[in-house]
Scaffold this motif. Structure first.
Motif, PDB file in Angstrom:
ATOM      1  N   HIS A  72       0.783  -1.385  -0.015  1.00 54.90           N
ATOM      2  CA  HIS A  72       0.083  -0.014   0.044  1.00 54.90           C
ATOM      3  C   HIS A  72       0.882   1.230  -0.236  1.00 54.90           C
ATOM      4  O   HIS A  72       1.555   1.559   1.171  1.00 54.90           O
ATOM      5  CB  HIS A  72      -0.992  -0.103   1.150  1.00 54.90           C
ATOM      6  CG  HIS A  72      -1.848   0.967   1.195  1.00 54.90           C
ATOM      7  ND1 HIS A  72      -3.169   0.934   1.150  1.00 54.90           N
ATOM      8  CD2 HIS A  72      -1.783   2.651   1.328  1.00 54.90           C
ATOM      9  CE1 HIS A  72      -3.766   2.198   1.096  1.00 54.90           C
ATOM     10  NE2 HIS A  72      -3.058   2.990   1.055  1.00 54.90           N
ATOM     11  N   THR A  73       1.072   1.861  -1.191  1.00 53.45           N
ATOM     12  CA  THR A  73       1.993   3.268  -1.051  1.00 53.45           C
ATOM     13  C   THR A  73       0.934   4.307  -2.018  1.00 53.45           C
ATOM     14  O   THR A  73       0.025   3.920  -2.432  1.00 53.45           O
ATOM     15  CB  THR A  73       3.102   2.932  -1.811  1.00 53.45           C
ATOM     16  OG1 THR A  73       2.806   2.593  -3.534  1.00 53.45           O
ATOM     17  CG2 THR A  73       3.834   1.504  -1.590  1.00 53.45           C
ATOM     18  N   ASN A  74       1.620   5.368  -1.802  1.00 56.85           N
ATOM     19  CA  ASN A  74       1.012   6.340  -2.733  1.00 56.85           C
ATOM     20  C   ASN A  74       0.922   6.200  -4.380  1.00 56.85           C
ATOM     21  O   ASN A  74       0.201   6.614  -5.000  1.00 56.85           O
ATOM     22  CB  ASN A  74       1.686   7.815  -2.510  1.00 56.85           C
ATOM     23  CG  ASN A  74       1.587   8.226  -0.953  1.00 56.85           C
ATOM     24  OD1 ASN A  74       0.786   8.087  -0.632  1.00 56.85           O
ATOM     25  ND2 ASN A  74       2.573   8.803  -0.375  1.00 56.85           N
ATOM     26  N   ILE A  75       1.828   5.385  -4.638  1.00 53.23           N
ATOM     27  CA  ILE A  75       1.922   5.074  -6.091  1.00 53.23           C
ATOM     28  C   ILE A  75       0.858   4.067  -6.820  1.00 53.23           C
ATOM     29  O   ILE A  75       0.173   4.301  -7.621  1.00 53.23           O
ATOM     30  CB  ILE A  75       3.424   4.469  -6.337  1.00 53.23           C
ATOM     31  CG1 ILE A  75       4.396   5.642  -6.353  1.00 53.23           C
ATOM     32  CG2 ILE A  75       3.462   3.685  -8.087  1.00 53.23           C
ATOM     33  CD1 ILE A  75       5.899   5.082  -6.742  1.00 53.23           C
ATOM     34  N   ASP A  76       0.640   2.979  -5.684  1.00 50.69           N
ATOM     35  CA  ASP A  76      -0.501   1.971  -6.037  1.00 50.69           C
ATOM     36  C   ASP A  76      -0.588   1.202  -4.733  1.00 50.69           C
ATOM     37  O   ASP A  76       0.103   1.075  -3.771  1.00 50.69           O
ATOM     38  CB  ASP A  76       0.058   1.083  -7.056  1.00 50.69           C
ATOM     39  CG  ASP A  76      -0.971   0.134  -7.602  1.00 50.69           C
ATOM     40  OD1 ASP A  76      -2.040   0.724  -8.090  1.00 50.69           O
ATOM     41  OD2 ASP A  76      -0.746  -0.965  -7.404  1.00 50.69           O
ATOM     42  N   SER A  77      -1.989   1.171  -4.600  1.00 54.69           N
ATOM     43  CA  SER A  77      -2.584   0.352  -3.635  1.00 54.69           C
ATOM     44  C   SER A  77      -4.040  -0.274  -3.818  1.00 54.69           C
ATOM     45  O   SER A  77      -4.613   0.195  -5.041  1.00 54.69           O
ATOM     46  CB  SER A  77      -2.871   1.005  -2.310  1.00 54.69           C
ATOM     47  OG  SER A  77      -3.550   2.171  -2.643  1.00 54.69           O
TER      48      SER A  77
END
Length: 528
Positions: A72-77
């Motif tokens: 779960h990151t700001n780039i993709d989750s």
């Protein structure tokens, strides 16, 4: 006649042993019931609505598997954790698209039933079926029994077949030579045609080109989890253009020349690749300086910290060989790793790279294209179609066995940033022998109200799925090396390698080693 029965007398010792045995047996029975309670006792919460995990389990903390980790990151989750209530009020201009034959009707129906059960019973998206031959009425009638909206299209032969100007004998020779070398599917002309079609003309088919989105589905695939939200709308809302479910390595000898042509196209058209490019390449352009031998020693190392380790080891090797006197058996035992390094260097063959261009190599990773949820205009754009035509004119789709998956993936690396790509981790999926099946999300489950009876798996810490029912035994493809690259590059704190000046770092580490050895340190101790 009176028969008298004499009661058998037990000694206190025998009674005590008997009681201990009974107590032990009862304890084992209770433990067995506790461990297997989910199998033996009735489950009063079959959908795990009230199941909770208070703290991170020890096995999760100690696990090195990606499938046990949180992504779960700001780039993709994940768009949604667990289940939601389906709310199909708005629909995207999208469809499922399947390339199949009349003879595959049973496998096609199997895939349809799985998709309808786990997703499309709520969202009612249409199906498009494509074939290089006419679909029979029997095939169409059988499909219509299982779908509410189906279209059947024939592929134009000029889009399916290779260029008629190609010498037929040459074409045959290239195909047969791949069979002789036992390249998977290499001697099947139809497979080469299918890969070429999926790589380019697929997106221009009249039934596909009018769509905004497509979800590619293959015959004989299986889905393991319920998808209770609309992936097309979520992709739109989050600025995503390409979605995948499996990422794995290709077979080198099926695509030995592909990266060479891709790199040539990039250079010829002065293309500035996007951030997704790093998913598919090994880059050594951050290394400067050093002698020819230094560069040879560092060849094939693409992590900045690993390069510093290698510089350190090479310096230790030089000191053992040229500077340290009185090398005895004790020194050998205490520094066996460095001596192993010396032996390895002496036997090392030179690295050969058939497709290295500008200090970049293809790492063979690719998104498995039998599962794709993507924008149609990404692949029917002039940028992509020009790229496809360049590859097609090279002859690689028949001279080698270029698959559509690595072609799509390298194009995505050129054209998209990482934040435009989505990993559908919450969709359980099987194609052939490869499977991905996530754990169910804790505290995010909802009951299933459909006709069929289901028994979802017990949720786990870091789970993301909705009512997933995974196979009893399977190898989780998420734990592949390629998926580790995805995990690495989407982290919020990821930074590209800093430029490493080999000369400067060699002097710096050499000084550290000298001070370390003068202070009584051992050869081989890590100082970087």
């Amino acid at each position: 006649m009176v028969h008298c029965f004499k009661l058998r007398q037990f000694s206190p010792q025998k009674l005590k042993r008997s009681n201990v045995f009974l107590l032990s047996a009862f304890t084992v029975f209770i433990i067995f019931i506790y461990i297997n309670s989910e199998l033996i006792l009735p489950n009063t919460d079959p959908f795990w609505l009230n199941y909770k995990i208070k703290k991170e389990p020890k096995y999760i903390k100690e696990s090195k598997l990606l499938s046990d980790s949180k992504l779960h990151t700001n780039i993709d989750s994940p768009f949604i954790y667990g289940c939601s209530t389906p709310n199909p009020q708005e629909k995207a201009n999208a469809a499922f698209v399947m390339l199949c034959r009349n003879s595959e009707v049973e496998k096609v129906v199997s895939s349809i039933r799985s998709m309808e059960r786990h997703f499309n019973q709520w969202f009612k998206y249409p199906w498009i079926f494509l074939n290089n031959e006419e679909f029979t009425l029997e095939f169409q009638n059988e499909i219509k029994k299982h779908t509410s909206d189906a279209k059947f299209g024939k592929i134009d032969m000029k889009d399916w077949d290779f260029n008629p100007d190609i010498d037929k004998d040459e074409f045959h020779e290239w195909i047969e030579s791949q069979g002789d070398r036992e390249i998977l599917y290499g001697n099947l002309k139809s497979y080469h045609k299918m890969c070429r079609f999926y790589a380019g003309q697929f997106f221009l088919h009249p039934l596909v080109t009018k769509l905004d989105w497509y979800w590619r589905v293959e015959p004989d695939v299986e889905f393991y989890c319920d998808l209770t939200y609309d992936p097309f709308l979520e992709m739109e809302k989050n600025g995503k253009k390409y979605g995948f479910n499996v990422m794995l390595a290709d077979l080198y000898y099926s695509i030995p020349g592909l990266f060479r042509y891709v790199s040539s196209y990039i250079k010829k058209n002065d293309i500035k690749v996007k951030s997704a490019w790093k998913l598919f390449t090994l880059n050594s352009n951050f290394i400067t300086g050093g002698s020819k031998q230094d560069r040879k020693n560092l060849d094939g190392i693409h992590d900045g910290h690993e390069i510093l380790y290698e510089i350190q080891d090479q310096l230790y090797v030089k000191k053992l060989i040229h500077e340290i006197k009185n090398k005895d058996e004790k020194m050998f035992k205490n520094n066996f790793q460095i001596f192993d390094k010396i032996f390895a260097i002496s036997k090392k063959m030179p690295n050969l790279y058939e497709d290295r261009i500008n200090n970049e190599d293809y790492n063979l990773c690719h998104f498995w294209s039998n599962f794709e949820i993507a924008r149609v205009d990404l692949f029917k754009s002039k940028e992509y179609q020009d790229f496809f035509k360049y590859l097609d004119e090279s002859g690689g789709f028949y001279k080698e066995r270029w698959g559509d998956a690595p072609v799509h993936s390298l194009a995505i690396g050129m054209l998209l940033d990482l934040n435009e790509i989505h990993y559908f981790r919450d969709i359980g999926y099987r194609h052939d022998v490869f499977s991905h099946c996530p754990s169910n999300a804790v505290g995010k489950q909802l009951p299933y109200t459909g006709d069929s009876f289901i028994r979802p798996d017990k949720p786990k810490f870091n789970g993301v799925g909705c009512r997933c029912q995974c196979p009893k035994t399977y190898d989780e493809i998420e734990n592949s090396d390629c998926m580790r690259k995805w995990e690495k590059f989407i982290q919020d704190d990821y930074r590209d390698n800093d430029v490493i000046d080999v000369d400067r770092w060699t002097k710096r580490i050499d000084r550290k080693i000298k001070h370390h050895l003068r202070a009584g340190g051992k050869v081989g101790d890590n100082l970087v």
